[in-house]
Design a protein around this motif. Structure first.
Motif, PDB file in Angstrom:
ATOM      1  N   ILE A   2      -2.481 -48.186 130.698  1.00 26.61           N
ATOM      2  CA  ILE A   2      -2.366 -46.861 131.150  1.00 26.61           C
ATOM      3  C   ILE A   2      -3.313 -46.794 132.333  1.00 26.61           C
ATOM      4  CG2 ILE A   2      -4.271 -45.817 129.935  1.00 26.61           C
ATOM      5  CD1 ILE A   2      -2.033 -43.635 129.501  1.00 26.61           C
ATOM      6  N   GLU A   6      -2.988 -41.111 134.785  1.00 20.73           N
ATOM      7  CA  GLU A   6      -1.923 -40.634 133.780  1.00 20.73           C
ATOM      8  C   GLU A   6      -2.866 -40.334 132.539  1.00 20.73           C
ATOM      9  OE1 GLU A   6       1.043 -43.430 132.172  1.00 20.73           O
ATOM     10  OE2 GLU A   6       1.558 -43.909 134.286  1.00 20.73           O
ATOM     11  N   PHE A   7      -3.925 -41.115 132.262  1.00 13.22           N
ATOM     12  CA  PHE A   7      -4.885 -40.707 131.173  1.00 13.22           C
ATOM     13  C   PHE A   7      -5.559 -39.358 131.392  1.00 13.22           C
ATOM     14  CE2 PHE A   7      -9.350 -40.365 129.701  1.00 13.22           C
ATOM     15  CZ  PHE A   7      -9.125 -40.753 128.388  1.00 13.22           C
ATOM     16  N   ILE A   9      -4.169 -36.804 133.338  1.00 13.89           N
ATOM     17  CA  ILE A   9      -3.369 -35.725 133.208  1.00 13.89           C
ATOM     18  C   ILE A   9      -2.915 -35.315 131.730  1.00 13.89           C
ATOM     19  CG2 ILE A   9      -1.067 -35.424 133.579  1.00 13.89           C
ATOM     20  CD1 ILE A   9      -1.233 -37.096 136.185  1.00 13.89           C
ATOM     21  N   LYS A  10      -2.643 -36.472 130.724  1.00 16.51           N
ATOM     22  CA  LYS A  10      -2.442 -36.329 129.614  1.00 16.51           C
ATOM     23  C   LYS A  10      -3.659 -35.528 128.805  1.00 16.51           C
ATOM     24  CE  LYS A  10       0.987 -39.795 129.215  1.00 16.51           C
ATOM     25  NZ  LYS A  10       1.452 -41.157 128.576  1.00 16.51           N
ATOM     26  N   TYR A  11      -4.814 -36.212 129.155  1.00 17.28           N
ATOM     27  CA  TYR A  11      -5.902 -35.506 128.416  1.00 17.28           C
ATOM     28  C   TYR A  11      -6.208 -33.965 128.855  1.00 17.28           C
ATOM     29  CZ  TYR A  11     -10.900 -35.089 127.077  1.00 17.28           C
ATOM     30  OH  TYR A  11     -12.120 -34.784 126.501  1.00 17.28           O
ATOM     31  N   ILE A  13      -3.817 -32.017 129.535  1.00 22.92           N
ATOM     32  CA  ILE A  13      -2.574 -31.238 128.926  1.00 22.92           C
ATOM     33  C   ILE A  13      -3.270 -30.972 127.515  1.00 22.92           C
ATOM     34  CG2 ILE A  13      -0.340 -31.185 128.094  1.00 22.92           C
ATOM     35  CD1 ILE A  13       0.451 -32.750 130.660  1.00 22.92           C
ATOM     36  N   LEU A  14      -3.811 -32.079 126.884  1.00 21.20           N
ATOM     37  CA  LEU A  14      -4.351 -31.770 125.449  1.00 21.20           C
ATOM     38  C   LEU A  14      -5.389 -30.773 125.276  1.00 21.20           C
ATOM     39  CD1 LEU A  14      -4.022 -32.666 122.510  1.00 21.20           C
ATOM     40  CD2 LEU A  14      -5.697 -34.499 123.024  1.00 21.20           C
TER      41      LEU A  14
END
Length: 157
Positions: A2, A6-7, A9-11, A13-14
């Motif tokens: 990854i 991307e990391f 973005i996902k972090y 969102i969470l």
């Protein structure tokens, strides 16, 4: 593997979802606080009215600066017959029938009187009132002046 974009973005969102849930919980807690006070006040008024009709006038809530505030409430009150000011204190008391809301009055000189249990009627109320000199009630009655703030500087936990 990854990549960092991307990391994050996902972090993000969470983190946004968790922050949203936290804000919703804080909002509902703040909204329910007034309802909590209103219902406790109503319970106190009902118990006092059942015991002595037309004698008590329950006022606004008083903040309890103690950990017991999570399971109890305190209100200012006035005795209509003599005009004397009192504290009305309601707290959960463990009984044989489960935890019940016990209502007490405390005069400004520290005299505490037990008035009864909230939301309890009939034969069970008669049985519990026959044992109202329970050791748990005596212990609570000893601590009420400290809890409502009549003895400042005393540890109220």
């Amino acid at each position: 593997m990854i990549n960092s974009k991307e990391f994050f973005i996902k972090y993000g969102i969470l983190s946004g979802i968790l922050a949203g849930i936290l804000l919703i919980l804080i909002y509902t807690t703040l909204i329910s606080h007034s309802s909590w006070n209103n219902n406790l006040k109503y319970s106190c008024e009902k118990v006092l009215e059942e015991n002595e009709s037309g004698v008590w006038s329950v006022g606004s809530p008083i903040e309890i600066k103690s950990p017991v505030s999570m399971k109890s409430g305190c209100f200012g009150a006035r005795n209509r017959t003599n005009g004397e000011m009192f504290y009305v204190y309601i707290t959960r008391v463990p009984t044989f029938y489960g935890p019940l809301g016990a209502v007490f009055t405390c005069s400004l000189d520290g005299q505490v009187t037990f008035h009864g249990y909230s939301s309890l009627h009939g034969r069970i109320l008669t049985q519990i009132n026959n044992s109202k000199y329970d050791i748990r009630l005596k212990r609570i009655m000893e601590r009420i002046p400290d809890i409502v703030g009549l003895n400042p500087g005393v540890n109220n936990d």
